[in-house]
Each structure stands twice: as structure tokens, then as C-alpha cells.
Design a protein around this motif. Structure first.
Motif, PDB file in Angstrom:
ATOM      1  N   GLN A   1      -3.890   5.489   9.251  1.00  0.00           N
ATOM      2  CA  GLN A   1      -2.456   5.321   8.990  1.00  0.00           C
ATOM      3  C   GLN A   1      -2.088   3.858   8.827  1.00  0.00           C
ATOM      4  N   THR A   2      -2.777   2.983   9.559  1.00  0.00           N
ATOM      5  CA  THR A   2      -2.490   1.550   9.482  1.00  0.00           C
ATOM      6  C   THR A   2      -2.584   1.063   8.044  1.00  0.00           C
TER       7      THR A   2
ATOM      8  N   LEU B   1      -5.238   1.058  15.555  1.00  0.00           N
ATOM      9  CA  LEU B   1      -5.639   0.681  14.200  1.00  0.00           C
ATOM     10  C   LEU B   1      -6.476   1.825  13.644  1.00  0.00           C
TER      11      LEU B   1
ATOM     12  N   LYS C   1       1.587   0.415   7.324  1.00  0.00           N
ATOM     13  CA  LYS C   1       1.939   0.002   8.683  1.00  0.00           C
ATOM     14  C   LYS C   1       1.962  -1.522   8.790  1.00  0.00           C
TER      15      LYS C   1
ATOM     16  N   CYS D   1      -5.505  -4.471  19.339  1.00  0.00           N
ATOM     17  CA  CYS D   1      -5.029  -3.093  19.286  1.00  0.00           C
ATOM     18  C   CYS D   1      -5.417  -2.383  20.575  1.00  0.00           C
TER      19      CYS D   1
ATOM     20  N   PRO E   1       0.430  -3.992  10.620  1.00  0.00           N
ATOM     21  CA  PRO E   1      -0.730  -4.892  10.543  1.00  0.00           C
ATOM     22  C   PRO E   1      -1.277  -5.054   9.123  1.00  0.00           C
TER      23      PRO E   1
ATOM     24  N   GLU F   1      -1.348  -3.467  16.523  1.00  0.00           N
ATOM     25  CA  GLU F   1      -0.498  -2.367  16.953  1.00  0.00           C
ATOM     26  C   GLU F   1      -1.324  -1.498  17.900  1.00  0.00           C
TER      27      GLU F   1
ATOM     28  N   ASP G   1       7.812   3.152   6.154  1.00  0.00           N
ATOM     29  CA  ASP G   1       6.364   3.076   5.971  1.00  0.00           C
ATOM     30  C   ASP G   1       5.801   4.377   5.406  1.00  0.00           C
TER      31      ASP G   1
END
Length: 372
Positions: free
Chosen positions: A295-296, A292, A300, A320, A302, A289, A188
Motif C-alpha cells: 500500500q505504501t 511499509l 502513501k 517503520c 513515504p 510510517e 491516497d
């Protein structure tokens, strides 16, 4: 209803998230049909997600990041193996309270790949993330037959720090089966090996690296890439600056040298887990995750689930632990609405400690909002 959520790190595995969300949905709508597909983006939990999808769990004894033997697992179905470097070389494999930024090695990850080859794998999904290491994949290459030697003709010391003494590299002894497999580097992150956005600078501090350690490791990895360029030609330098080379302390670089193809980890895993047919059967997709946040949105799980579900014309909501994205950002990611545990329990420590029951209550709200 399809549940395709990642783990809530530190509190719930992806499998447990799916179980709790299912229980909560059925409180709201007892007869609802639910399909659970725990997902991962290549980091820790990737093997568990594959096993939950029907892969066979295989265990093998390999070297941990400090050389002590550990029991690590990979997942196998037919001739496809899912190998998670964190199983052998992850932070969770270090003794409690011990960090070893200069000396931790990926040797065990190479042993894990070799075990998958021994099991008959011809497609290797190599999930990288959560590493204790910053050795550029040198340990992994050594386990697979490479010879990385100092000026006296002796193997360099384990870990990124030892690469400062690297004088010659000989990859002619690499396991010949590697030339016959499809190796997918599932990550990722898209960092290069070295420099301001490289593995030591960005991720070294998470592994206990001081500013002096970061500088030493960056210089050692740059030297490593130069020695490999002398041995292999310009492609070694190209791989060092390629997206994904800096993944998991630079093990991405080692994988690229082995001929790996770099792909976003969640995209690879959705293919492997059979997401496309599952999403066609679903009316609503629930992803999620632990946090949220910004970075998501950068590869990532989601975000990958939401993109794939949106492409299939399906609506997506997320659960989340904490939510740090504005509704507009969620919308751009393809997520209609997010349900954080902190709406039920504002105390973050309590959320982490009691995540399961709180998540069930949150999922019951999702059920009431979307099923009734």
C-alpha cells in the motif's frame, strides 16, 4: 537532516515520530542539525501535520457521523485552510464498538468546510480518509446547502442507506463562496464511486458493512449518481467514475461535484508544508510510517516523500513499525534502506505498546550508519 515521516497508526503520531527520531539521532551524533516536518497523506493526522508546520489550529462544533455534536479542528494559515474529513466524520468519532455503515453521515464534514470559508479561506485542502461513512458526500453537500429529497419532498435519511429513497436533487442553494475557492481533494486512493473497485466494495467492510450492506450501499450510491446526473447533466456521471470519487466512502464524489481538483494527498501536503525548500537544506531525508508494505507504494506518504526527495537529488531512508517490502521494491520507491522496529523487538504487540523508546533506538542506528 530532514525528518518527514507519517504517523505510526495506533502507537505514535507523526509529531511523536519526529520527536523520537530526533532524540535517537542525537544519541548517535549530539550536534546534528535536525529539521522535523511531520507529514500526512490526507487521512487522519493531516490537520496535526499542518499545525506542526505553523498553521493555526481552529476548533468548531459540528455533527459527528451519527449526528451527535463533536469538536473538530481545521488548520488555517493566511487564506489557506487544511480540512480533514476524519475530524468530523472519521471512524474515531463513532462510540466505542459502534459501526454504522448504512447510516453514518458526512454532514459534519460539510460544516467543517463551511467554518473554513467563514474563517476567510480561499484555498481549501480537503484531506479525506479514515471515514466512518459511505454516503457519497451527500451529508456534506446537504450541510453546504444542497437539497436531497425523497418522493414526498422530505430530506432523505442520513447515510448511504438513505440514498436509496432519493427522488430529486437540488444543488442551486449551495454556498456561493464555493464557486470562488480553490478546492483540492487530497487523497491516497483513486477508486471510482461504485462497482467492484468502488467505495462500498473495497472500503465498506472496514466500516462494518456486511455483504448485504455492501450490495445495498453500492446500489444506493449508483442511484444517487443517476439522480444527480438528471439534475446536473453528464458531468455528474463522469465524476462518479473519476479517480478519487470513491475516496472516504465516496465523499470524493461530492467534492468533485463542488469543483474540486483531485491530487495525491501527499503531493498536496508536501506543497502546503513547504517540503521543497526544506529538502534543499537537508543532506539526508528520513521518512516512514507504521507499516511499509505494498500500500505504501500506491500514494502513501513515504513513497511521496521519497519521490520528491529523489527528484531533489537527496538520499532517503525509512523507519517503520513493520517492513513487508523487499529491498528491490524499496529501491524502486527511492528508499535506500528501511529500519523496522521489529528488528529491535520481534514481538509486534510489544512494538506497538513501546513504540517510542524502540524507535529512538532504531533512529540511533540510523545515526550511526549515516552520520558517523
Amino acid at each position: 537532516m530532514l525528518i518527514a515521516a507519517d504517523k505510526f497508526k495506533g502507537s505514535l503520531t507523526a509529531v511523536q515520530v519526529a520527536e523520537r527520531v530526533t532524540a535517537g539521532l542525537r544519541r548517535a551524533a549530539p550536534g546534528v542539525e535536525v529539521e522535523a516536518m511531520p507529514v500526512a497523506d490526507g487521512g487522519d493526522g493531516t490537520v496535526d501535520a499542518a499545525v506542526a508546520a505553523g498553521f493555526e489550529r481552529r476548533e468548531v462544533r459540528v455533527a459527528g457521523p451519527l449526528g451527535d455534536e463533536v469538536t473538530a479542528a481545521f488548520a488555517l494559515r493566511g487564506d489557506t485552510a487544511v480540512v480533514e474529513m476524519a475530524e468530523a466524520s472519521g471512524l474515531q468519532r463513532l462510540p466505542a464498538g459502534v459501526l454504522a455503515p448504512r447510516t453514518a453521515s458526512t454532514y459534519g464534514s460539510g460544516e467543517l468546510l463551511r467554518a473554513a470559508l467563514d474563517a476567510g479561506a480561499r484555498t481549501l485542502v480537503f484531506g479525506v480518509g479514515g471515514s466512518a461513512t459511505t454516503d457519497g458526500g451527500a451529508g456534506m453537500l446537504s450541510a453546504l446547502g444542497a437539497r436531497l429529497l425523497d418522493a414526498d419532498g422530505e430530506p432523505v435519511a442520513p447515510g448511504g442507506g438513505g440514498l436509496a429513497d432519493l427522488a430529486t436533487a437540488d444543488l442551486s442553494g449551495l454556498d456561493p463562496r464555493l464557486a470562488e475557492v480553490d478546492l483540492l481533494l487530497a487523497s491516497d486512493v483513486d477508486n471510482p464511486l461504485t462497482g467492484p473497485t468502488g467505495a462500498p466494495a473495497v472500503y465498506g467492510p472496514q466500516k462494518g458493512a456486511s455483504p448485504d450492506d455492501v450490495a445495498a450501499l453500492d446500489a444506493a450510491l449508483a442511484h444517487y449518481a443517476k439522480v444527480l446526473e438528471a439534475a446536473l447533466g453528464p458531468r455528474a456521471a463522469e465524476h462518479a467514475s473519476a479517480p478519487g470519487a470513491g475516496a472516504a466512502g465516496g465523499i470524493g464524489y461530492g467534492a468533485l461535484l463542488l469543483g474540486a481538483r483531485f491530487r495525491a494527498g501527499i503531493e498536496v501536503m508536501l506543497d502546503v508544508l513547504g517540503f521543497a525548500p526544506a529538502v534543499e537544506r537537508a543532506d539526508l531525508v528520513i521518512t516512514g510510517e507504521g507499516s511499509l508494505d505494498e500500500q505504501t507504494l500506491h500514494g502513501k506518504a513515504p513513497a511521496g516523500v521519497a519521490a520528491a526527495a529523489r527528484a531533489a537529488g537527496k538520499e532517503v531512508v525509512a523507519v517503520c513499525g513493520r517492513l513487508a517490502l523487499a529491498p528491490e521494491a524499496l529501491g524502486r520507491a527511492g528508499i535506500r534502506r528501511a529500519y523496522p522496529l521489529t528488528e529491535e523487538e520481534p514481538d509486534v504487540a510489544a512494538c506497538i505498546a513501546d513504540a517510542g523508546p524502540i524507535l529512538e533506538r532504531v533512529a540511533e542506528r540510523v545515526g550511526r550508519d549515516f552520520l558517523l
